[in-house]
Design a protein around this motif. Structure first.
Motif, PDB file in Angstrom:
ATOM      1  N   THR A 105      -5.445  -5.898  -3.946  1.00 49.92           N
ATOM      2  CA  THR A 105      -5.067  -6.801  -2.853  1.00 49.92           C
ATOM      3  C   THR A 105      -6.043  -6.741  -1.687  1.00 49.92           C
ATOM      4  O   THR A 105      -6.356  -7.754  -1.088  1.00 49.92           O
ATOM      5  CB  THR A 105      -3.658  -6.465  -2.331  1.00 49.92           C
ATOM      6  N   ILE A 106      -6.515  -5.520  -1.368  1.00 46.03           N
ATOM      7  CA  ILE A 106      -7.461  -5.409  -0.246  1.00 46.03           C
ATOM      8  C   ILE A 106      -8.651  -6.297  -0.553  1.00 46.03           C
ATOM      9  O   ILE A 106      -9.271  -6.172  -1.597  1.00 46.03           O
ATOM     10  CB  ILE A 106      -7.953  -3.958  -0.122  1.00 46.03           C
ATOM     11  N   PRO A 107      -8.972  -7.229   0.331  1.00 53.58           N
ATOM     12  CA  PRO A 107     -10.121  -8.102   0.050  1.00 53.58           C
ATOM     13  C   PRO A 107     -11.397  -7.276  -0.065  1.00 53.58           C
ATOM     14  O   PRO A 107     -11.859  -6.697   0.907  1.00 53.58           O
ATOM     15  CB  PRO A 107     -10.151  -9.057   1.233  1.00 53.58           C
ATOM     16  N   PHE A 154      -2.836  -2.077  -4.834  1.00 57.81           N
ATOM     17  CA  PHE A 154      -3.414  -1.918  -3.502  1.00 57.81           C
ATOM     18  C   PHE A 154      -4.907  -2.226  -3.535  1.00 57.81           C
ATOM     19  O   PHE A 154      -5.418  -3.013  -2.744  1.00 57.81           O
ATOM     20  CB  PHE A 154      -3.147  -0.491  -3.035  1.00 57.81           C
ATOM     21  N   VAL A 164     -16.926  -3.723   6.196  1.00 58.14           N
ATOM     22  CA  VAL A 164     -16.457  -2.759   7.181  1.00 58.14           C
ATOM     23  C   VAL A 164     -17.065  -1.383   6.896  1.00 58.14           C
ATOM     24  O   VAL A 164     -17.464  -0.663   7.809  1.00 58.14           O
ATOM     25  CB  VAL A 164     -14.911  -2.714   7.178  1.00 58.14           C
ATOM     26  N   ARG A 223       0.889   0.959  -8.533  1.00 59.35           N
ATOM     27  CA  ARG A 223       0.959   0.693  -7.093  1.00 59.35           C
ATOM     28  C   ARG A 223      -0.428   0.808  -6.459  1.00 59.35           C
ATOM     29  O   ARG A 223      -0.868  -0.066  -5.718  1.00 59.35           O
ATOM     30  CB  ARG A 223       1.857   1.729  -6.414  1.00 59.35           C
ATOM     31  N   PHE A 278     -14.718  -7.704  -0.630  1.00 58.54           N
ATOM     32  CA  PHE A 278     -15.988  -7.876   0.062  1.00 58.54           C
ATOM     33  C   PHE A 278     -15.892  -7.564   1.552  1.00 58.54           C
ATOM     34  O   PHE A 278     -16.731  -6.827   2.084  1.00 58.54           O
ATOM     35  CB  PHE A 278     -16.563  -9.265  -0.201  1.00 58.54           C
ATOM     36  N   PRO A 279     -14.860  -8.065   2.268  1.00 60.96           N
ATOM     37  CA  PRO A 279     -14.707  -7.653   3.662  1.00 60.96           C
ATOM     38  C   PRO A 279     -14.606  -6.133   3.823  1.00 60.96           C
ATOM     39  O   PRO A 279     -15.145  -5.571   4.784  1.00 60.96           O
ATOM     40  CB  PRO A 279     -13.405  -8.338   4.081  1.00 60.96           C
ATOM     41  N   LEU A 280     -13.971  -5.454   2.844  1.00 56.74           N
ATOM     42  CA  LEU A 280     -13.888  -3.992   2.912  1.00 56.74           C
ATOM     43  C   LEU A 280     -15.291  -3.379   2.866  1.00 56.74           C
ATOM     44  O   LEU A 280     -15.612  -2.486   3.648  1.00 56.74           O
ATOM     45  CB  LEU A 280     -13.032  -3.466   1.764  1.00 56.74           C
TER      46      LEU A 280
END
Lengths: 333, 300
Positions: B138-140, B135, B147, B131, B142-144
């Motif tokens: 799935t979280i993109p 997770f 941020v 799981r 490069f954008p992460l």
């Protein structure tokens, strides 16, 4: 059908949990930020002569939570706003709601990613079949090497090379989403201009990602070619064109898993393509909002990008169950 | 299964195996000239990363020629301040390669640990870990990272590598898990368990050596991805310029209008081509590694 719906429901629940985690993450991030942007805005407003109550209300509108108050009351307020699709107000664009801002950028990114994915999928599948059929020749080897190389080349390398050579050196294309002088709307020149402007970014996308499809298609075709049923149909004297159809149908299935996994990568890569081509999508907005310290907009853009990836994943998975009968039967057993 | 010879029980004579591996690698490399080229490119970049910064003074000398094209005194031209682009490229390779190496190390440690544990234990820890892995996947990514730059400026290559590694281990964990799941049902693992060997022994001596080649190849490919993300972060200009690296070069070249005017083209192209070249080297080397580790591909 019931199984299908249950599977879909499971995906949706997991997606919602992920969205909750992501929003919590950005909330905590903005709160923990050095020099607390919320407090800063509050104090700026006070120094401009606003009354404390007015300033408080203004900040609450921008960030979705009040500047003072405990962590949990702020968090509760923030989630409550989110449930109403209220992501706060943009700091950059003078109080425009972040939801409107973010949604207006989404269409550019989605169009670009879809066009790019479609192009690279087509390139990859066709060239992958060629590479598999001719795998012992120079052409096959060359295609494999080119595929692995392009697979590893970052989007911005491709995008910057294309921008520099095709829009500056030889003015074949121009950057931006559309010719700014045209009147927006559903009219011929406007749409033609959108398409013309989208060609180069989409090609940049395709060039930097078709390698992955090529490699997976190649290995998939090679393994299907070794199957007994292919030998059997050859022995029965079935026409090569029909055998080719057998191979293609069976070999393309694993590609959809690759497609699902690459969508997140594509949306992430859109940041670079949009930046290089001056395209007003979600990625460009994320970068701009970070550069200008507009944190409510940043949270909104990041949330939307994550949501796009989650939805794309769900679609790909559902598509997979629809097109592959074996997965469906596996479910029933 | 009878065609491939798995390492049945860990061989106690480790040094001999190691030389055999090197001898194999050399043999496989020599078979195709393209592989030698790949090995040479990778070795060249590693050497540049290690000794490069010592070849030049801390502050590069500036000439009066701004954004000049390639010439004899400046092989790759000059940047917007008149500094030599080739020198910058060489000095900058250390940050890029260090961060990629650290990221690769973190990925291997976390990915292999999670994948092995989940695949070997199965059951509840497996589903919980998967799981989490889903997770992370799935979280993109490069954008992460983008941020995260708002609170963390990644001052050193070490920190950069750490963050890249911690956000990028998902794929490796997944594949190590599926490899473990299939290996643990094999006869030799069952035999080891039947002999009453401890779990640490089974995992480190029986499973790990069989997964290692797979991890090594993933790692080599992973290094190119890590280079791509970190250079991308600097290119987008969300991080400070306080280190010399390829991403900062691209960002400053774009900022100085190279994509608009075309002046100083070599300034922009040098880091881009360096990335292309390094990727090419890794791809060619992976082709050779594939053959060393996969006996079925060997031609003799």
């Amino acid at each position: 059908m019931l199984k299908f719906l249950r599977r879909l429901a499971g995906h949706v629940v997991r997606g919602l949990v992920m969205i909750w985690i992501v929003t919590t993450f950005t909330f905590v991030l903005v709160r923990l930020m050095p020099g607390d942007p919320v407090q800063t805005q509050y104090e700026t407003l006070l120094s401009k002569g606003m009354s404390p109550d007015q300033a408080k209300a203004q900040v609450a509108v921008t960030y979705g939570f009040v500047p003072h108050g405990s962590f949990w009351s702020q968090y509760g307020h923030y989630l409550w706003q989110l449930l109403h699709f209220d992501l706060g107000r943009s700091v950059r664009a003078q109080g425009v709601s972040v939801t409107t801002e973010v949604l207006s950028t989404a269409k550019w990114t989605i169009g670009l990613v879809l066009a790019g994915t479609l192009l690279s999928f087509l390139f990859g599948v066709v060239l992958g079949v060629v590479a598999a059929m001719r795998r012992n020749s120079h052409l096959g080897n060359g295609l494999s090497i080119v595929g692995s190389l392009l697979h590893g080349v970052p989007q911005y390398v491709m995008a910057l090379i294309l921008v520099t050579f095709l829009t500056v050196k030889f003015k074949l294309f121009s950057t931006g989403p559309v010719d700014g002088l045209l009147e927006p709307g559903f009219n011929g020149p406007y749409i033609a201009s959108i398409v013309a402007h989208a060609v180069l970014p989409a090609v940049a996308f395709a060039l930097s990602s078709f390698g992955g499809y090529l490699l997976s298609m190649k290995s998939s075709v090679v393994s299907v070619l070794g199957d007994d049923f292919i030998l059997a149909s050859e022995l029965r004297g079935i026409r090569p064109s029909i055998i080719f159809r057998y191979v293609a149908r069976n070999a393309i299935l694993p590609l959809f898993t690759v497609l699902a996994l690459s969508l997140g990568f594509m949306v992430g890569g859109a940041v670079f393509i949009e930046n290089a081509f001056n395209y007003p999508g979600m990625g460009a907005m994320l970068v701009a909002s970070i550069g200008q310290r507009d944190y409510s907009e940043m949270s909104g853009a990041f949330l939307l990008i994550t949501m796009a990836v989650i939805i794309a994943n769900i679609c790909a998975d559902m598509l997979y169950t629809v097109i592959d009968p074996r997965v469906r039967r596996g479910e029933g057993a | 299964m009878s065609t491939t010879v798995e390492v049945p029980v860990a061989n106690p004579v480790v040094p001999a195996r190691r030389t055999r591996f090197l001898a194999n690698l050399w043999k496989v490399l020599r078979r195709k000239p393209s592989r030698m080229v790949g090995a040479f490119i990778v070795a060249l970049f590693v050497a540049l990363g290690i000794i490069g910064p010592w070849l030049y003074p801390e502050n590069l000398p500036k000439s009066a020629d701004l954004l000049a094209g390639p010439s004899l005194s400046h092989l790759l031209g000059t940047d917007f301040e008149g500094a030599d682009v080739l020198a910058e490229l060489i000095v900058g390779s250390r940050y890029v390669l260090t961060a990629a190496a650290v990221a690769a190390l973190v990925t291997v440690v976390v990915g292999v640990a999670v994948g092995l544990y989940a695949g070997y234990r199965r059951g509840r820890p497996d589903s919980a870990l998967m799981r989490i892995t889903d997770f992370v996947l799935t979280i993109p990514g490069f954008p992460l990272l983008l941020v995260l730059t708002t609170v963390w400026k990644f001052e050193s290559a070490l920190q950069m590598g750490l963050v890249l590694g911690l956000t990028g281990w998902g794929g490796l964990a997944r594949s190590v898990r599926s490899q473990t799941l299939s290996l643990r049902e094999r006869g030799f693992v069952e035999a080891a368990r039947g002999l009453g060997l401890s779990t640490p022994h089974v995992v480190t001596r029986e499973l790990l050596p069989n997964i290692a080649p797979y991890v090594a190849m993933n790692l080599l490919i992973g290094v190119t991805t890590f280079i791509y993300s970190q250079v991308g972060l600097f290119y987008l200009g969300v991080l400070p310029y306080n280190s010399t690296n390829w991403g900062v070069m691209i960002q400053l070249a774009v900022n100085n209008g190279v994509t608009q005017t075309g002046a100083g083209l070599s300034y922009l192209m040098a880091p881009l081509i360096a990335i292309l070249l390094l990727t090419l080297g890794v791809v060619l080397l992976v082709d050779a590694m594939d053959e060393v580790f996969n006996p079925r591909l060997r031609e003799d």
